[in-house]
Design a protein around this motif. Structure first.
Motif, short mmCIF file in Angstrom:
data_model
loop_
_atom_site.label_atom_id
_atom_site.label_comp_id
_atom_site.label_asym_id
_atom_site.label_seq_id
_atom_site.Cartn_x
_atom_site.Cartn_y
_atom_site.Cartn_z
N CYS A 48 0.67 -1.09 0.00
CA CYS A 48 0.01 0.13 0.07
C CYS A 48 0.68 1.20 0.01
O CYS A 48 0.34 2.42 -0.33
N GLY A 49 2.04 1.30 0.30
CA GLY A 49 3.08 2.44 0.44
C GLY A 49 2.81 2.98 1.85
O GLY A 49 2.29 2.30 2.62
N GLU A 50 3.21 4.07 1.99
CA GLU A 50 3.25 5.00 3.21
C GLU A 50 1.85 5.38 3.46
O GLU A 50 1.19 6.06 2.74
N PRO A 51 1.52 5.40 4.94
CA PRO A 51 0.23 6.07 4.93
C PRO A 51 0.18 7.56 5.02
O PRO A 51 1.40 8.05 5.19
N VAL A 52 -1.06 8.39 5.24
CA VAL A 52 -1.12 9.63 5.36
C VAL A 52 -0.83 10.09 6.76
O VAL A 52 -0.46 11.07 7.20
N TYR A 53 -1.33 9.16 7.79
CA TYR A 53 -0.93 9.45 9.05
C TYR A 53 -0.74 8.40 9.79
O TYR A 53 -1.23 7.18 9.50
N ARG A 54 0.07 8.39 10.65
CA ARG A 54 0.51 7.30 11.55
C ARG A 54 0.42 7.49 12.88
O ARG A 54 0.74 8.89 13.35
N ASP A 55 -0.29 6.64 14.00
CA ASP A 55 -0.40 7.02 15.59
C ASP A 55 0.04 5.40 16.06
O ASP A 55 -0.05 4.63 15.47
N SER A 56 1.14 5.84 17.18
CA SER A 56 1.46 4.69 17.72
C SER A 56 1.36 4.98 19.32
O SER A 56 1.62 5.95 20.02
N PHE A 57 0.73 4.15 20.08
CA PHE A 57 0.38 4.03 21.70
C PHE A 57 0.46 2.77 22.24
O PHE A 57 0.41 1.69 21.58
N CYS A 58 0.44 2.89 23.38
CA CYS A 58 0.32 1.78 24.21
C CYS A 58 -0.85 1.37 24.94
O CYS A 58 -1.53 2.29 25.40
N ALA A 59 -1.40 0.43 24.55
CA ALA A 59 -3.01 -0.04 25.00
C ALA A 59 -2.82 -1.17 26.00
O ALA A 59 -1.99 -2.05 26.04
N GLU A 60 -3.70 -1.14 27.19
CA GLU A 60 -3.89 -2.02 28.00
C GLU A 60 -4.02 -3.57 27.14
O GLU A 60 -4.95 -3.62 26.32
N ALA A 61 -3.22 -4.41 27.82
CA ALA A 61 -3.51 -5.81 27.03
C ALA A 61 -4.89 -6.64 27.32
O ALA A 61 -5.09 -6.53 28.60
N ARG A 62 -5.31 -7.06 26.27
CA ARG A 62 -6.61 -7.79 26.27
C ARG A 62 -6.60 -8.97 27.05
O ARG A 62 -5.27 -9.85 26.74
#
Length: 120
Positions: A48-62
């Motif tokens: 797909c190539g590079e996205p127009v926006y990226r977000d990275s975060f830490c979520a509580e493990a399910r």
């Protein structure tokens, strides 16, 4: 004379209803290829190539009722629960008239594909 009122009420109904929520799917077509749940970020980037926006975060493990996080893939062994899981969300603009698409990665695998509003 009730029919004009009924017609007016039916025409106003879509204006009173809330906007549609984001829709999820199992696959996403980008360029001339297809990505699907379980794909790695490298595979998605290649197709797909590079996205127009990226977000990275830490979520509580399910966790499952047994206290273990669910496996990412059906035949992957379960792991002990960490404090959090790194989540990456990539947003793609597939073009005018199409839908904004957000891909969510957890544990290095594509776990969710959500369509948002139409691109204007």
């Amino acid at each position: 004379m009730r029919s004009p009122r009924l017609l007016l009420a039916l025409l106003a109904l879509p204006l009173a209803s809330p906007p549609a929520a984001a829709t999820e799917t199992r696959a996403f077509r980008c360029k001339q290829d297809l990505v699907q749940l379980g794909d790695s970020p490298a595979t998605v980037r290649q197709r797909c190539g590079e996205p127009v926006y990226r977000d990275s975060f830490c979520a509580e493990a399910r966790q499952t009722p047994e206290g273990l996080p669910p496996p990412v893939m059906p035949n992957e062994p379960r792991r002990l629960p960490p404090g959090c899981v790194t989540v990456d969300e990539w947003t793609y603009n597939p073009g005018w008239g199409q839908f904004w698409t957000t891909l969510r990665f957890e544990g290095g695998r594509l776990v969710s594909i959500r369509y948002g509003d139409r691109v204007k």
